[in-house]
Design an enzyme around this catalytic site. Structure first.
Site, PDB file in Angstrom:
ATOM      1  N   ARG A 160       0.805  -1.229   0.063  1.00 48.29           N
ATOM      2  CA  ARG A 160       0.082  -0.010   0.129  1.00 48.29           C
ATOM      3  C   ARG A 160       0.888   1.264   0.027  1.00 48.29           C
ATOM      4  NH1 ARG A 160      -2.993  -2.886   3.856  1.00 48.29           N
ATOM      5  NH2 ARG A 160      -4.788  -3.940   2.655  1.00 48.29           N
ATOM      6  N   LYS A 212       2.361  11.904  -9.909  1.00 42.76           N
ATOM      7  CA  LYS A 212       1.502  10.909 -10.820  1.00 42.76           C
ATOM      8  C   LYS A 212       2.263   9.764 -11.147  1.00 42.76           C
ATOM      9  CE  LYS A 212      -1.703  14.282 -13.255  1.00 42.76           C
ATOM     10  NZ  LYS A 212      -2.230  14.792 -14.660  1.00 42.76           N
ATOM     11  N   GLU A 224       7.926  20.281 -23.536  1.00 40.22           N
ATOM     12  CA  GLU A 224       7.334  20.539 -22.217  1.00 40.22           C
ATOM     13  C   GLU A 224       7.731  21.734 -21.354  1.00 40.22           C
ATOM     14  OE1 GLU A 224       4.698  18.796 -20.984  1.00 40.22           O
ATOM     15  OE2 GLU A 224       5.086  16.629 -21.814  1.00 40.22           O
ATOM     16  N   LYS A 226       6.068  23.783 -12.008  1.00 38.50           N
ATOM     17  CA  LYS A 226       5.207  22.539 -11.433  1.00 38.50           C
ATOM     18  C   LYS A 226       5.045  22.354  -9.966  1.00 38.50           C
ATOM     19  CE  LYS A 226       4.084  18.007 -12.684  1.00 38.50           C
ATOM     20  NZ  LYS A 226       4.315  17.003 -13.895  1.00 38.50           N
ATOM     21  N   GLU A 236      -5.076  17.613  -8.947  1.00 40.99           N
ATOM     22  CA  GLU A 236      -5.730  17.934 -10.256  1.00 40.99           C
ATOM     23  C   GLU A 236      -7.125  18.038 -10.059  1.00 40.99           C
ATOM     24  OE1 GLU A 236      -3.888  16.302 -13.867  1.00 40.99           O
ATOM     25  OE2 GLU A 236      -5.697  16.849 -14.771  1.00 40.99           O
ATOM     26  N   ARG A 257      -4.170  22.363 -11.869  1.00 43.24           N
ATOM     27  CA  ARG A 257      -3.112  21.463 -12.370  1.00 43.24           C
ATOM     28  C   ARG A 257      -3.488  21.028 -13.592  1.00 43.24           C
ATOM     29  NH1 ARG A 257       0.022  16.356  -9.212  1.00 43.24           N
ATOM     30  NH2 ARG A 257       1.040  15.735 -11.263  1.00 43.24           N
ATOM     31  N   ASN A 279      -1.937  20.389 -18.860  1.00 44.80           N
ATOM     32  CA  ASN A 279      -2.163  19.427 -19.922  1.00 44.80           C
ATOM     33  C   ASN A 279      -2.367  20.264 -21.111  1.00 44.80           C
ATOM     34  OD1 ASN A 279      -2.009  16.943 -18.386  1.00 44.80           O
ATOM     35  ND2 ASN A 279      -4.077  17.517 -17.610  1.00 44.80           N
ATOM     36  N   HIS A 305      -2.132  18.129 -24.417  1.00 44.76           N
ATOM     37  CA  HIS A 305      -2.145  16.720 -24.119  1.00 44.76           C
ATOM     38  C   HIS A 305      -2.951  15.947 -24.434  1.00 44.76           C
ATOM     39  CE1 HIS A 305       1.535  17.926 -22.047  1.00 44.76           C
ATOM     40  NE2 HIS A 305       1.763  16.610 -21.427  1.00 44.76           N
ATOM     41  N   HIS A 324      -2.002  13.234 -26.584  1.00 43.53           N
ATOM     42  CA  HIS A 324      -2.439  11.650 -26.355  1.00 43.53           C
ATOM     43  C   HIS A 324      -3.454  10.891 -27.223  1.00 43.53           C
ATOM     44  CE1 HIS A 324      -2.000  12.321 -21.639  1.00 43.53           C
ATOM     45  NE2 HIS A 324      -0.710  12.201 -22.278  1.00 43.53           N
ATOM     46  N   HIS A 336       6.387  11.350 -26.830  1.00 41.02           N
ATOM     47  CA  HIS A 336       5.467  12.056 -26.130  1.00 41.02           C
ATOM     48  C   HIS A 336       5.460  13.549 -26.269  1.00 41.02           C
ATOM     49  CE1 HIS A 336       2.734  13.325 -22.897  1.00 41.02           C
ATOM     50  NE2 HIS A 336       3.670  14.088 -22.140  1.00 41.02           N
TER      51      HIS A 336
HETATM   52  P1  NAD Z   1      11.231   7.443 -22.181  1.00 42.37           P
HETATM   53  O1  NAD Z   1      11.453   7.185 -20.588  1.00 42.37           O
HETATM   54  O2  NAD Z   1      10.931   6.559 -22.801  1.00 42.37           O
HETATM   55  O3  NAD Z   1      12.845   7.975 -22.300  1.00 42.37           O
HETATM   56  C1  NAD Z   1      13.149   8.081 -23.680  1.00 42.37           C
HETATM   57  C2  NAD Z   1      14.101   7.476 -24.429  1.00 42.37           C
HETATM   58  O4  NAD Z   1      15.492   7.881 -23.755  1.00 42.37           O
HETATM   59  C3  NAD Z   1      13.996   6.178 -23.957  1.00 42.37           C
HETATM   60  O5  NAD Z   1      14.658   5.078 -24.992  1.00 42.37           O
HETATM   61  C4  NAD Z   1      15.296   5.919 -22.892  1.00 42.37           C
HETATM   62  O6  NAD Z   1      15.775   4.613 -22.739  1.00 42.37           O
HETATM   63  C5  NAD Z   1      16.294   6.923 -23.428  1.00 42.37           C
HETATM   64  N1  NAD Z   1      17.048   7.557 -22.130  1.00 42.37           N
HETATM   65  C6  NAD Z   1      16.679   7.907 -21.080  1.00 42.37           C
HETATM   66  N2  NAD Z   1      17.723   8.632 -20.262  1.00 42.37           N
HETATM   67  C7  NAD Z   1      18.642   8.495 -21.384  1.00 42.37           C
HETATM   68  C8  NAD Z   1      20.026   9.171 -21.081  1.00 42.37           C
HETATM   69  N3  NAD Z   1      20.496   9.867 -20.050  1.00 42.37           N
HETATM   70  N4  NAD Z   1      20.737   8.807 -21.997  1.00 42.37           N
HETATM   71  C9  NAD Z   1      20.409   8.442 -23.448  1.00 42.37           C
HETATM   72  N5  NAD Z   1      19.144   7.673 -23.309  1.00 42.37           N
HETATM   73  C10 NAD Z   1      18.455   8.045 -22.483  1.00 42.37           C
HETATM   74  O7  NAD Z   1      10.563   8.656 -22.233  1.00 42.37           O
HETATM   75  P2  NAD Z   1      10.347  10.299 -21.567  1.00 42.37           P
HETATM   76  O8  NAD Z   1       9.956  11.180 -22.573  1.00 42.37           O
HETATM   77  O9  NAD Z   1      11.293  10.459 -20.440  1.00 42.37           O
HETATM   78  O10 NAD Z   1       9.158  10.120 -20.640  1.00 42.37           O
HETATM   79  C11 NAD Z   1       7.752   9.654 -21.416  1.00 42.37           C
HETATM   80  C12 NAD Z   1       6.698   9.095 -20.563  1.00 42.37           C
HETATM   81  O11 NAD Z   1       6.464  10.107 -19.194  1.00 42.37           O
HETATM   82  C13 NAD Z   1       5.339   8.834 -21.153  1.00 42.37           C
HETATM   83  O12 NAD Z   1       4.869   7.706 -20.693  1.00 42.37           O
HETATM   84  C14 NAD Z   1       4.544  10.060 -20.349  1.00 42.37           C
HETATM   85  O13 NAD Z   1       2.993   9.600 -20.384  1.00 42.37           O
HETATM   86  C15 NAD Z   1       5.033  10.129 -19.188  1.00 42.37           C
HETATM   87  N6  NAD Z   1       4.841  11.383 -18.383  1.00 42.37           N
HETATM   88  C16 NAD Z   1       4.553  11.369 -17.087  1.00 42.37           C
HETATM   89  C17 NAD Z   1       4.139  12.625 -16.306  1.00 42.37           C
HETATM   90  C18 NAD Z   1       3.760  12.529 -15.307  1.00 42.37           C
HETATM   91  O14 NAD Z   1       3.409  13.557 -14.608  1.00 42.37           O
HETATM   92  N7  NAD Z   1       3.782  11.328 -14.339  1.00 42.37           N
HETATM   93  C19 NAD Z   1       4.416  13.813 -17.051  1.00 42.37           C
HETATM   94  C20 NAD Z   1       4.587  13.873 -18.408  1.00 42.37           C
HETATM   95  C21 NAD Z   1       5.116  12.656 -18.964  1.00 42.37           C
HETATM   96 ZN    ZN Z   2       3.636  15.641 -21.012  1.00 42.29          ZN
END
Ligand code: NAD
Ligand code: ZN
Length: 365
Positions: free
Chosen positions: A125, A147, A189, A231, A241, A245, A249, A252, A256, A274
């Site tokens: 939990r 999130k 972003e 943020k 949210e 908050r 988006n 987004h 999405h 993304h």
């Molecule tokens: P990701 O985690 O897929 O990373 C992108 C790519 O970069 C991957 O192939 C990864 O292996 C590579 N990588 C990461 N760090 C690296 C580094 N230092 N050197 C070389 N390669 C590296 O994608 P992302 O863009 O980081 O995140 C996207 C995700 O985040 C989505 O799933 C999205 O829904 C989520 N997201 C969540 C929130 C939230 O509030 N929780 C907000 C925005 C996005």
């Molecule tokens: Zn985003």
């Protein structure tokens, strides 16, 4: 010049700090400060793990030899943010013998952060999670705010929980290995924060484009810190949210829909990632706002020009039918009672939630 470390505080019921600076992944003091018990699960993906996991594990083990450290590594890419891999992370915690004072360290981009954060939210939990973001997108957005989620066939992030991290440690040196396409996605972003609430930051981003795209340490640290301040301010006031908050988006719902319709971006395919999908989405949201008379058309062009100058896409990818995107948008979590609820904007620096957007106007843009 290298950037000196800085800290952004996130207040609220469960306050934590975001540490930003070069070389932080090897700083044992900082890493161990957040670990309360003996069990640590290091979660990462198979691109990031070979680059950075050993240095984190060695720093931890040297400082705290009694720690029992397990690893959980997923294939890189959005396609890994699944219930199956969530189960894998839970099984890894079980195999480690993790107790309620366990700590999950999420080393990677938003995919690892969201998945590992969700596992931490559910194991017994809820146990501690420390976010160690390695993409720009994760540093400025996904690692902050609590999130967590995984994707299912019906859409992105449909299964998840709010679970704030115990700390966020953003090592800006890790950005040196990040592919430039991923850097740009993170900058989308960053631009979003300027677009929704900070005209001066927007101007700064216009001026600092070359430095940021070249991976300049000082400029990137500044962009990350400013983004995290925004943020932090928002999630502190609206952690779940219920209002403000939602402004984060901007772009987004459109984004999405593109990600869902196209299939997710991954190393080796051309689907938008993304941040890229959000860039297109912000342009569409801005155009829609202008068409509805909410925002000056000139601001829409300024935003589009800036995204374009950062090398980001600004139009719906070929082959995606607007009707199909609208169908995905109807499934968005933000909708209430079947009405399309979108974040629109009033021009650079001001966004607003509009609860009942006309679908015909959406199809038009
Ligand atoms: P990701 O985690 O897929 O990373 C992108 C790519 O970069 C991957 O192939 C990864 O292996 C590579 N990588 C990461 N760090 C690296 C580094 N230092 N050197 C070389 N390669 C590296 O994608 P992302 O863009 O980081 O995140 C996207 C995700 O985040 C989505 O799933 C999205 O829904 C989520 N997201 C969540 C929130 C939230 O509030 N929780 C907000 C925005 C996005
Ligand atoms: Zn985003």
């Amino acid at each position: 010049m290298t950037a000196s470390p800085r800290t952004v505080a996130v207040g609220g019921e469960l306050p934590y700090q975001i540490h930003i600076g070069p070389g932080l992944l090897a700083e044992a003091d900082l890493l161990t400060r957040a670990i309360r018990g003996r069990h640590v699960l290091l979660a990462s993906d198979d691109t990031v793990a070979p680059l950075y996991l050993a240095r984190v594990q060695e720093a931890l083990q040297a400082a705290r030899p009694e720690l029992k450290i397990g690893q959980y590594i997923i294939p890189a890419g959005e396609a890994s943010k699944t219930l199956d891999n969530f189960g894998g992370a839970i099984n890894a915690l079980a195999a480690l013998g993790a107790t309620r004072d366990a700590c999950v360290l999420a080393l990677g981009g938003g995919v690892v952060g969201d998945l590992a954060g969700f596992a931490a939210a559910c194991w017994m939990r809820g146990v501690d999670c420390v976010q160690l973001p390695t993409t720009l997108l994760a540093m400025v957005d996904s690692s902050v705010g609590g999130k967590t989620a995984v994707d299912i066939a019906q859409g992105k992030n449909l299964v998840g929980a709010f679970h704030p991290p115990r700390a966020v440690i953003a090592d800006t040196s890790a950005l040196r290995t990040l592919p430039v396409r991923e850097l740009r996605a993170g900058l989308a972003e960053v631009i979003k924060y300027g677009a929704i609430r900070d005209p001066l930051f927007f101007q700064w981003l216009q001026a600092e484009r070359a430095a940021l795209l070249a991976g300049d340490d000082v400029a990137l640290a500044q962009a990350i810190a400013r983004s995290c301040e925004h943020k932090a301010e928002i999630v502190e006031r609206d952690p779940l949210e219920k209002g403000e908050r939602a402004l984060l988006n901007l772009g987004h719902t459109f984004g999405h829909a593109i990600e869902t319709a196209q299939g997710y971006g991954a190393p080796g395919n051309d689907n938008l990632n993304h941040g890229e999908a959000v860039a297109v989405g912000m342009v569409l949201a801005a155009r829609l706002s202008a068409a509805l008379g909410m925002a000056p058309a000139a601001d829409t062009e300024t935003l589009r020009d800036l995204l374009l100058a950062y090398g980001l896409p600004v139009a719906i990818p070929a082959g995606l039918a607007p009707e199909a995107l609208l169908a995905h948008m109807r499934l968005d979590k933000k909708n209430i009672a079947g009405r399309l609820r979108l974040v629109l904007w009033r021009g650079i620096g001001k966004a607003e939630v509009v609860p009942d957007v006309d679908e015909a106007a959406v199809l038009d843009v």
